[in-house]
Design a protein around this motif. Structure first.
Motif, mmCIF file in Angstrom:
data_model
loop_
_atom_site.group_PDB
_atom_site.id
_atom_site.type_symbol
_atom_site.label_atom_id
_atom_site.label_comp_id
_atom_site.label_asym_id
_atom_site.label_seq_id
_atom_site.Cartn_x
_atom_site.Cartn_y
_atom_site.Cartn_z
ATOM 1 N N ALA A 55 0.839 -1.195 0.000
ATOM 2 C CA ALA A 55 0.000 0.000 0.000
ATOM 3 C C ALA A 55 0.878 1.251 0.000
ATOM 4 C CB ALA A 55 -0.903 0.001 1.227
ATOM 5 N N GLN A 56 0.361 2.324 -0.536
ATOM 6 C CA GLN A 56 1.120 3.569 -0.592
ATOM 7 C C GLN A 56 1.262 4.150 0.812
ATOM 8 O OE1 GLN A 56 -0.152 5.951 -3.794
ATOM 9 N NE2 GLN A 56 1.541 7.386 -3.646
ATOM 10 N N ARG A 57 2.422 4.727 1.095
ATOM 11 C CA ARG A 57 2.641 5.369 2.387
ATOM 12 C C ARG A 57 1.784 6.611 2.475
ATOM 13 N NH1 ARG A 57 8.562 4.826 4.137
ATOM 14 N NH2 ARG A 57 8.879 5.637 2.033
ATOM 15 N N GLU A 58 1.126 6.814 3.598
ATOM 16 C CA GLU A 58 0.232 7.954 3.737
ATOM 17 C C GLU A 58 0.605 8.794 4.958
ATOM 18 O OE1 GLU A 58 -3.869 6.883 4.409
ATOM 19 O OE2 GLU A 58 -3.418 5.651 6.166
ATOM 20 N N TRP A 59 0.405 10.079 4.809
ATOM 21 C CA TRP A 59 0.599 11.006 5.915
ATOM 22 C C TRP A 59 -0.555 10.860 6.890
ATOM 23 C CZ3 TRP A 59 -3.130 14.710 6.922
ATOM 24 C CH2 TRP A 59 -2.833 15.628 7.938
ATOM 25 N N ILE A 60 -0.290 10.958 8.213
ATOM 26 C CA ILE A 60 -1.368 10.880 9.165
ATOM 27 C C ILE A 60 -1.373 12.034 10.182
ATOM 28 C CG2 ILE A 60 -1.776 8.396 9.026
ATOM 29 C CD1 ILE A 60 -0.062 8.021 11.476
ATOM 30 N N ALA A 61 -0.246 12.676 10.426
ATOM 31 C CA ALA A 61 -0.271 13.753 11.421
ATOM 32 C C ALA A 61 0.919 14.684 11.217
ATOM 33 C CB ALA A 61 -0.234 13.193 12.832
ATOM 34 N N THR A 62 0.711 15.956 11.528
ATOM 35 C CA THR A 62 1.751 16.984 11.473
ATOM 36 C C THR A 62 1.789 17.766 12.765
ATOM 37 O OG1 THR A 62 1.529 17.320 9.083
ATOM 38 C CG2 THR A 62 2.512 19.120 10.338
ATOM 39 N N LEU A 63 3.020 18.100 13.190
ATOM 40 C CA LEU A 63 3.223 19.019 14.311
ATOM 41 C C LEU A 63 4.182 20.092 13.821
ATOM 42 C CD1 LEU A 63 2.864 19.706 17.329
ATOM 43 C CD2 LEU A 63 4.866 18.295 17.803
ATOM 44 N N THR A 64 3.686 21.337 13.748
ATOM 45 C CA THR A 64 4.513 22.415 13.221
ATOM 46 C C THR A 64 5.499 22.917 14.267
ATOM 47 O OG1 THR A 64 3.088 24.231 13.915
ATOM 48 C CG2 THR A 64 2.559 23.156 11.803
ATOM 49 N N GLN A 65 6.382 23.790 13.817
ATOM 50 C CA GLN A 65 7.348 24.380 14.736
ATOM 51 C C GLN A 65 6.627 25.105 15.882
ATOM 52 O OE1 GLN A 65 7.252 24.478 11.407
ATOM 53 N NE2 GLN A 65 9.166 25.232 10.534
ATOM 54 N N GLY A 66 5.501 25.719 15.578
ATOM 55 C CA GLY A 66 4.713 26.427 16.575
ATOM 56 C C GLY A 66 3.726 25.547 17.324
ATOM 57 N N ARG A 67 3.828 24.241 17.141
ATOM 58 C CA ARG A 67 3.020 23.223 17.823
ATOM 59 C C ARG A 67 1.568 23.170 17.356
ATOM 60 N NH1 ARG A 67 5.813 20.968 22.276
ATOM 61 N NH2 ARG A 67 7.719 22.105 22.782
ATOM 62 N N THR A 68 1.302 23.669 16.162
ATOM 63 C CA THR A 68 -0.009 23.447 15.549
ATOM 64 C C THR A 68 -0.063 22.018 15.025
ATOM 65 O OG1 THR A 68 -0.219 25.767 14.918
ATOM 66 C CG2 THR A 68 -1.571 24.170 13.716
ATOM 67 N N THR A 69 -1.217 21.371 15.183
ATOM 68 C CA THR A 69 -1.353 19.987 14.747
ATOM 69 C C THR A 69 -2.422 19.847 13.662
ATOM 70 O OG1 THR A 69 -2.956 19.554 16.505
ATOM 71 C CG2 THR A 69 -0.642 19.068 16.984
ATOM 72 N N ASN A 70 -2.205 18.863 12.819
ATOM 73 C CA ASN A 70 -3.176 18.493 11.792
ATOM 74 C C ASN A 70 -3.165 16.976 11.689
ATOM 75 O OD1 ASN A 70 -4.210 21.039 10.385
ATOM 76 N ND2 ASN A 70 -2.008 21.362 10.366
ATOM 77 N N TYR A 71 -4.346 16.412 11.376
ATOM 78 C CA TYR A 71 -4.484 14.959 11.335
ATOM 79 C C TYR A 71 -5.264 14.512 10.113
ATOM 80 C CZ TYR A 71 -3.189 15.320 16.264
ATOM 81 O OH TYR A 71 -2.530 15.597 17.437
ATOM 82 N N LEU A 72 -4.941 13.315 9.657
ATOM 83 C CA LEU A 72 -5.754 12.616 8.693
ATOM 84 C C LEU A 72 -7.124 12.405 9.325
ATOM 85 C CD1 LEU A 72 -5.646 11.057 5.923
ATOM 86 C CD2 LEU A 72 -5.140 9.012 7.292
ATOM 87 N N ARG A 73 -8.154 12.586 8.539
ATOM 88 C CA ARG A 73 -9.499 12.550 9.113
ATOM 89 C C ARG A 73 -9.783 11.241 9.830
ATOM 90 N NH1 ARG A 73 -14.495 14.970 5.864
ATOM 91 N NH2 ARG A 73 -13.154 16.769 6.252
ATOM 92 N N SER A 74 -9.266 10.140 9.308
ATOM 93 C CA SER A 74 -9.599 8.834 9.878
ATOM 94 C C SER A 74 -8.939 8.595 11.239
ATOM 95 C CB SER A 74 -9.217 7.716 8.911
ATOM 96 O OG SER A 74 -7.826 7.720 8.674
ATOM 97 N N VAL A 75 -7.969 9.421 11.612
ATOM 98 C CA VAL A 75 -7.320 9.242 12.915
ATOM 99 C C VAL A 75 -7.615 10.403 13.867
ATOM 100 C CG1 VAL A 75 -5.470 7.975 11.773
ATOM 101 C CG2 VAL A 75 -5.092 10.369 12.410
ATOM 102 N N GLU A 76 -8.210 11.461 13.360
ATOM 103 C CA GLU A 76 -8.485 12.635 14.198
ATOM 104 C C GLU A 76 -9.390 12.243 15.366
ATOM 105 O OE1 GLU A 76 -9.708 15.994 11.972
ATOM 106 O OE2 GLU A 76 -9.036 17.389 13.529
ATOM 107 N N GLY A 77 -9.009 12.707 16.552
ATOM 108 C CA GLY A 77 -9.760 12.363 17.751
ATOM 109 C C GLY A 77 -9.282 11.103 18.428
#
Length: 116
Positions: free
Chosen positions: A44-66
């Motif tokens: 399967a293709q490698r997929e991104w699931i989460a980011t933490l920025t230098q300023g500690r902002t976070t983003n998540y793949l919808r299927s893992v959010e929460g």
């Protein structure tokens, strides 16, 4: 070249939790955003699931959010991924890398298997 070493994977039952760690060879978190990625079985293709920025902002793949939480400890040069309420569909090889990723910085990953 910054080296990244993942650990903390294992076998867990559905609904269980794991906490992954990624240790960097240098103190770079204040300069580059970090992320977690995963690659499932069967090529399967490698997929991104989460980011933490230098300023500690976070983003998540919808299927893992929460369910998943990315964080870091600057003093330990370590990024974490707390994974709760795990599902069989979360079974994969998990990697950390920069966001956007650096082809030269992929480590060996850590295997997470969710199964009863």
């Amino acid at each position: 070249q910054v080296q990244l070493v993942e650990s903390g994977g294992g076998l867990v039952q559905p609904g269980g939790s794991l906490k992954l760690s990624c240790v960097a060879s240098e103190n770079i978190f204040n300069f580059r955003a970090m992320g977690w990625y995963r690659q499932g079985l069967g090529g399967a293709q490698r997929e991104w699931i989460a980011t933490l920025t230098q300023g500690r902002t976070t983003n998540y793949l919808r299927s893992v959010e929460g369910r998943f939480t990315i964080s870091r400890d600057d003093a330990k040069n370590t990024v974490y991924l707390q994974m709760d309420n795990l599902k069989p569909s979360d079974t994969a090889l998990y990697y950390c890398n920069f966001v956007p990723y650096s082809e030269d910085s992929w480590g060996q990953g850590t295997q997470v298997t969710v199964s009863s």
